[in-house]
Design an enzyme around this catalytic site. Structure first.
Site, PDB file in Angstrom:
ATOM      1  CG  ASP A 104      -0.429  -0.723   2.161  1.00 35.56           C
ATOM      2  OD1 ASP A 104      -0.528   0.410   1.070  1.00 35.56           O
ATOM      3  OD2 ASP A 104       0.640  -1.635   2.241  1.00 35.56           O
TER       4      ASP A 104
HETATM    5  N1  URA Z   1       4.967   1.078   3.139  1.00 36.62           N
HETATM    6  C1  URA Z   1       4.002   0.637   2.844  1.00 36.62           C
HETATM    7  O1  URA Z   1       4.104  -0.952   2.259  1.00 36.62           O
HETATM    8  N2  URA Z   1       2.675   0.613   2.906  1.00 36.62           N
HETATM    9  C2  URA Z   1       2.000   1.791   3.754  1.00 36.62           C
HETATM   10  O2  URA Z   1       1.238   1.217   4.353  1.00 36.62           O
HETATM   11  C3  URA Z   1       2.829   2.241   4.061  1.00 36.62           C
HETATM   12  C4  URA Z   1       4.427   2.279   3.747  1.00 36.62           C
END
Ligand code: URA
Length: 237
Positions: A104
């Site tokens: 993310d």
């Molecule tokens: N899980 C998440 O919630 N975000 C990420 O970026 C990776 C794994």
């Protein structure tokens, strides 16, 4: 795909884009036998591009890098909102690399980028159970009941998660830290698992993927994986 010739030349590792532009202006680049003008485009698969008398060969060398992604970067190749991209951080590698999986915008840590499609597919496939470990900082505390739910599987809107492992749990003034090990790769999985437990994630960092960790790679920097590491990664899929 047609692209500006200076881009093809720099990606092939022959020169910077600026130098490639100068070569074009100096008439040192031909496309299909015709001297290229600045702004000309070519498709390296179908057009015959000659630079300084030599045919331009598309880059085929396979390369995989490990990036320590900072917060505030997207892992997509294009962003309609114009935000910074992880590929902006890969500055001195001519090959076009693609992120394997995603992190993310506000997630930090270990991200692999590669031009090796097989490796990418293998590592992303849920059947291959590649372990990923995330360092989670959350508000409040992780109760024994919450921990049990993480370890047994959490009901999400796309189904129950596979059992996760919780390690190194510690409480700080304002909340808690723990490591969560999962081997699925669903979208926003860790954040959604925590949300399902009413646990607010304030920081999330991937610290491990298979046998790889972030040792020696500061935030925003990257290193090329060695042939031995690639071999081990292939074994894990
Ligand atoms: N899980 C998440 O919630 N975000 C990420 O970026 C990776 C794994």
């Amino acid at each position: 795909m047609r692209e500006r010739v200076q881009k093809l030349i720099s990606r092939a590792g022959l020169a910077s884009r600026r130098t490639a532009e100068r070569w074009i202006e100096e008439g040192r680049v031909q496309i299909n036998g015709v001297t290229a003008q600045l702004g000309a485009q070519a498709d390296p698969k179908t057009d015959h591009v000659v630079v300084n008398g030599k045919q331009l060969k598309p880059v085929t060398e396979k390369l995989t890098v490990l990036l320590n992604k900072p917060r505030g970067y997207v892992t997509t190749m294009k962003d309609p909102q114009g935000r910074k991209k992880v590929t902006d951080l890969i500055t001195d590698i001519p090959q076009r690399l693609f992120p394997i999986g995603r992190l993310d915008y506000n997630t930090e840590g270990l991200l692999l980028l590669t031009n090796d499609g097989d490796l990418s597919q293998g590592l992303s496939h849920p059947r291959h159970h590649v372990e990923k470990i995330y360092l989670v900082k959350a508000r409040g505390v992780l109760t024994a009941e919450m921990r049990k739910r993480l370890e047994q599987g959490v009901e999400l809107d796309d189904g129950i998660t596979a059992p996760a492992k919780v390690k190194n749990y510690r409480v700080t003034g304002s909340g808690c830290w723990f490591e969560l090990s999962i081997h699925e790769g669903r979208n926003r999985q860790v954040r959604r698992m925590c949300e399902a437990l009413d646990l607010t994630v304030v920081r999330l960092k991937r610290i491990r993927l298979a046998m790889l960790d972030l040792s020696g790679v500061p935030s925003g920097r990257y290193r090329v994986l060695t042939p031995d590491e690639i071999r081990l990664l292939r074994k894990s899929i």
